[in-house]
Write a protein that holds these residues in place. Structure first.
Motif, PDB file in Angstrom:
ATOM      1  N   ASP A  56     -12.791   5.302   4.629  1.00  0.00           N
ATOM      2  CA  ASP A  56     -12.372   6.336   3.679  1.00  0.00           C
ATOM      3  C   ASP A  56     -13.048   6.173   2.313  1.00  0.00           C
ATOM      4  O   ASP A  56     -13.285   7.167   1.628  1.00  0.00           O
ATOM      5  CB  ASP A  56     -10.844   6.315   3.514  1.00  0.00           C
ATOM      6  CG  ASP A  56     -10.130   6.855   4.746  1.00  0.00           C
ATOM      7  OD1 ASP A  56     -10.762   7.597   5.513  1.00  0.00           O
ATOM      8  OD2 ASP A  56      -8.948   6.538   4.929  1.00  0.00           O
TER       9      ASP A  56
ATOM     10  N   ARG B 141     -15.518   9.225   1.525  1.00  0.00           N
ATOM     11  CA  ARG B 141     -14.936  10.106   0.502  1.00  0.00           C
ATOM     12  C   ARG B 141     -15.829  10.194  -0.723  1.00  0.00           C
ATOM     13  O   ARG B 141     -16.065  11.276  -1.269  1.00  0.00           O
ATOM     14  CB  ARG B 141     -13.545   9.586   0.089  1.00  0.00           C
ATOM     15  CG  ARG B 141     -12.488   9.871   1.120  1.00  0.00           C
ATOM     16  CD  ARG B 141     -11.148   9.260   0.764  1.00  0.00           C
ATOM     17  NE  ARG B 141     -10.181   9.514   1.826  1.00  0.00           N
ATOM     18  CZ  ARG B 141      -8.982   8.970   1.897  1.00  0.00           C
ATOM     19  NH1 ARG B 141      -8.572   8.115   0.968  1.00  0.00           N
ATOM     20  NH2 ARG B 141      -8.165   9.258   2.886  1.00  0.00           N
TER      21      ARG B 141
ATOM     22  N   ASP C 198      -4.313  11.822  -0.982  1.00  0.00           N
ATOM     23  CA  ASP C 198      -3.129  11.287  -0.280  1.00  0.00           C
ATOM     24  C   ASP C 198      -1.924  12.211  -0.414  1.00  0.00           C
ATOM     25  O   ASP C 198      -1.226  12.436   0.561  1.00  0.00           O
ATOM     26  CB  ASP C 198      -2.664   9.889  -0.744  1.00  0.00           C
ATOM     27  CG  ASP C 198      -3.429   8.762  -0.065  1.00  0.00           C
ATOM     28  OD1 ASP C 198      -4.083   9.023   0.961  1.00  0.00           O
ATOM     29  OD2 ASP C 198      -3.396   7.632  -0.562  1.00  0.00           O
TER      30      ASP C 198
ATOM     31  N   ASN D 115      -4.962   4.648  10.940  1.00  0.00           N
ATOM     32  CA  ASN D 115      -5.356   4.668   9.520  1.00  0.00           C
ATOM     33  C   ASN D 115      -6.678   3.959   9.180  1.00  0.00           C
ATOM     34  O   ASN D 115      -7.470   4.469   8.412  1.00  0.00           O
ATOM     35  CB  ASN D 115      -4.209   4.123   8.650  1.00  0.00           C
ATOM     36  CG  ASN D 115      -4.614   3.912   7.206  1.00  0.00           C
ATOM     37  OD1 ASN D 115      -4.966   2.803   6.815  1.00  0.00           O
ATOM     38  ND2 ASN D 115      -4.589   4.959   6.413  1.00  0.00           N
TER      39      ASN D 115
ATOM     40  N   ASP E  53       0.870  -1.172   0.000  1.00  0.00           N
ATOM     41  CA  ASP E  53       0.000   0.000   0.000  1.00  0.00           C
ATOM     42  C   ASP E  53       0.915   1.232   0.000  1.00  0.00           C
ATOM     43  O   ASP E  53       1.681   1.457   0.934  1.00  0.00           O
ATOM     44  CB  ASP E  53      -0.884  -0.045   1.255  1.00  0.00           C
ATOM     45  CG  ASP E  53      -1.862   1.122   1.319  1.00  0.00           C
ATOM     46  OD1 ASP E  53      -3.068   0.873   1.318  1.00  0.00           O
ATOM     47  OD2 ASP E  53      -1.414   2.287   1.372  1.00  0.00           O
TER      48      ASP E  53
ATOM     49  N   HIS F  94     -14.343   0.146   3.839  1.00  0.00           N
ATOM     50  CA  HIS F  94     -13.339   1.013   4.472  1.00  0.00           C
ATOM     51  C   HIS F  94     -13.963   2.390   4.687  1.00  0.00           C
ATOM     52  O   HIS F  94     -14.601   2.926   3.777  1.00  0.00           O
ATOM     53  CB  HIS F  94     -12.134   1.110   3.535  1.00  0.00           C
ATOM     54  CG  HIS F  94     -10.913   1.739   4.129  1.00  0.00           C
ATOM     55  ND1 HIS F  94     -10.905   3.023   4.600  1.00  0.00           N
ATOM     56  CD2 HIS F  94      -9.659   1.268   4.321  1.00  0.00           C
ATOM     57  CE1 HIS F  94      -9.684   3.308   5.049  1.00  0.00           C
ATOM     58  NE2 HIS F  94      -8.915   2.248   4.894  1.00  0.00           N
TER      59      HIS F  94
ATOM     60  N   ASN G 231      -8.146   7.589  -3.864  1.00  0.00           N
ATOM     61  CA  ASN G 231      -6.745   7.850  -3.474  1.00  0.00           C
ATOM     62  C   ASN G 231      -5.893   8.098  -4.725  1.00  0.00           C
ATOM     63  O   ASN G 231      -6.356   7.922  -5.867  1.00  0.00           O
ATOM     64  CB  ASN G 231      -6.164   6.723  -2.609  1.00  0.00           C
ATOM     65  CG  ASN G 231      -5.757   5.489  -3.389  1.00  0.00           C
ATOM     66  OD1 ASN G 231      -6.153   5.298  -4.527  1.00  0.00           O
ATOM     67  ND2 ASN G 231      -4.956   4.648  -2.761  1.00  0.00           N
TER      68      ASN G 231
HETATM   69  C1  GAL Z   1      -6.317   5.593   3.166  1.00  0.00           C
HETATM   70  C2  GAL Z   1      -5.392   6.032   2.043  1.00  0.00           C
HETATM   71  C3  GAL Z   1      -5.311   4.938   1.009  1.00  0.00           C
HETATM   72  C4  GAL Z   1      -4.912   3.622   1.668  1.00  0.00           C
HETATM   73  C5  GAL Z   1      -5.827   3.306   2.823  1.00  0.00           C
HETATM   74  C6  GAL Z   1      -5.398   2.043   3.531  1.00  0.00           C
HETATM   75  O1  GAL Z   1      -6.352   6.577   4.163  1.00  0.00           O
HETATM   76  O2  GAL Z   1      -5.915   7.185   1.453  1.00  0.00           O
HETATM   77  O3  GAL Z   1      -4.391   5.263   0.012  1.00  0.00           O
HETATM   78  O4  GAL Z   1      -3.608   3.739   2.115  1.00  0.00           O
HETATM   79  O5  GAL Z   1      -5.853   4.391   3.737  1.00  0.00           O
HETATM   80  O6  GAL Z   1      -6.141   1.818   4.677  1.00  0.00           O
END
Ligand code: GAL
Length: 361
Positions: A205, A209, A289, A141, A61, A203, A261
């Motif tokens: 995000d 998002r 990011d 994260n 990642d 997730h 991302n």
């Molecule tokens: C997000 C990030 C992604 C990825 C993800 C993994 O915050 O924007 O690119 O890294 O976390 O959990």
């Protein structure tokens, strides 16, 4: 001290039978257990070694790799309280593997463990292990639900506000669309036809998002039409494949690409590159990011902008929190929200300020 620690951790390891027969060890064990019984845990001496374990959901990642580089810089650049050693492990996207890794870290005598959950809805095994062995956890994260973080007093979260990243991406995209209306609205129908490249399903995000980015564009007066979306799991190669399919289906109808991302935004750019579409005829691509490659793409114009995910700030907060917890210091001095959360702000990056971010490196 290192020796005493290793003896102590061997005593905790039930697999080693016959160890207690040694009377010297019995006396030593008594001395070490007494303060715990009396509730008086000894303060860590300034010259103690601090051992931090870092468990990461996956090794491939881009953003996390760069976040951990920043964490490493914190460790190497801050010689606070004597020796700090860090051990990293990667779970290859398997929660059971990560549970075992956390258990091993505890057996190795880590003072504190930073955990980037594989499945943010399944932290219970890790929380139970941590509580049973009195090892604080700094989740980072991948945000677990609030109730889970409340399960024990020594659980914390470091990250960023997913809503803010969505809102800022929407503001950025709306602003670019307003300033370049004629170029971006290629078919001149007054609507912005867009596609979304989403991160992992489930997730925080990805979900937030996507929703907030589009809604912010609408709130800012941009009329939009969604013509496609695909899940690409934060991954550049997957995004390229999915974007190639979207291009095949929609041709040059796509005017904006909103990617959750930078890696997926770059996958979209790769797809246009492979399809041989000239730069001037491509949609406006937006990421989140501010990874090294993402910033370069903003600087060279292949991405219109990104939202900076403050990896330096997050790494610093993780490090300071870990050290405070290992030293039994009050973590609230770090300005935690609700005594548990540290969230670093996001910022917009476009061609006008990208150099400031490139210079950060
Ligand atoms: C997000 C990030 C992604 C990825 C993800 C993994 O915050 O924007 O690119 O890294 O976390 O959990």
């Amino acid at each position: 001290m290192r020796k005493i620690r290793s003896i102590y951790s061997r005593m905790l390891n039930k697999k080693r039978g016959g160890f207690f027969q040694n009377s010297f060890i019995k006396a030593l064990l008594f001395c070490m257990v007494l303060p715990v019984i009396t509730g008086c845990v000894p303060e860590k001496k300034p010259d103690d070694e601090i051992k931090i374990g870092v468990c990461v959901y996956d090794q491939y990642d881009t953003f996390l790799t760069q976040l951990l580089e920043c964490f490493d810089n914190e460790v190497n650049g801050n010689e606070v309280n004597g020796n700090v050693s860090v051990e990293y492990v990667y779970a290859s996207q398997n929660q059971m593997t990560q549970n075992d890794q956390v258990e091993e870290m505890i057996e190795k005598g880590m003072d504190v463990i930073c955990v980037n959950l594989v499945d943010r809805t399944a932290p219970t095994t890790i929380i139970d292990l941590a509580r049973k062995n009195n090892v604080p956890i700094v989740f980072f994260n991948r945000e677990l639900v609030g109730e889970d973080l409340m399960q024990w007093s020594k659980l914390y979260y470091v990250g960023a506000d997913a809503y803010e990243s969505g809102r800022l991406q929407g503001e950025l995209a709306a602003d670019v669309c307003k300033r370049n209306r004629i170029i971006i609205d290629k078919n001149g129908d007054g609507l912005i036809q867009y596609v979304v490249l989403e991160g992992e399903a489930g997730h925080q995000d990805s979900i937030i998002r996507t929703e907030y980015s589009v809604n912010t564009m609408i709130d800012m007066g941009i009329e939009v039409e969604k013509i496609g979306y695909a899940i690409a799991n934060w991954n550049r190669a997957q995004a390229q494949t999915k974007m190639a399919q979207l291009i095949e289906r929609n041709g040059d109808e796509i005017e904006v690409v909103l990617a959750n991302n930078d890696d997926m935004a770059l996958g979209a750019v790769d797809a246009y590159e492979s399809a041989g579409v000239p730069k001037t005829e491509r949609p406006a691509v937006f990421g989140i990011d501010g990874t090294d490659v993402g910033l370069k793409a903003v600087a060279d114009g292949s991405m219109r902008g990104t939202v900076y995910n403050d990896k330096e700030g997050q790494a610093e907060a993780m490090y300071k929190l870990a050290i405070a917890l290992a030293n039994n210091d009050d973590p609230d001095e770090l300005g935690l929200v609700d005594g548990k959360y540290k969230r670093l702000p996001y910022t917009i990056v476009d061609v006008r300020n990208v150099d400031d971010y490139l210079e950060k490196k």
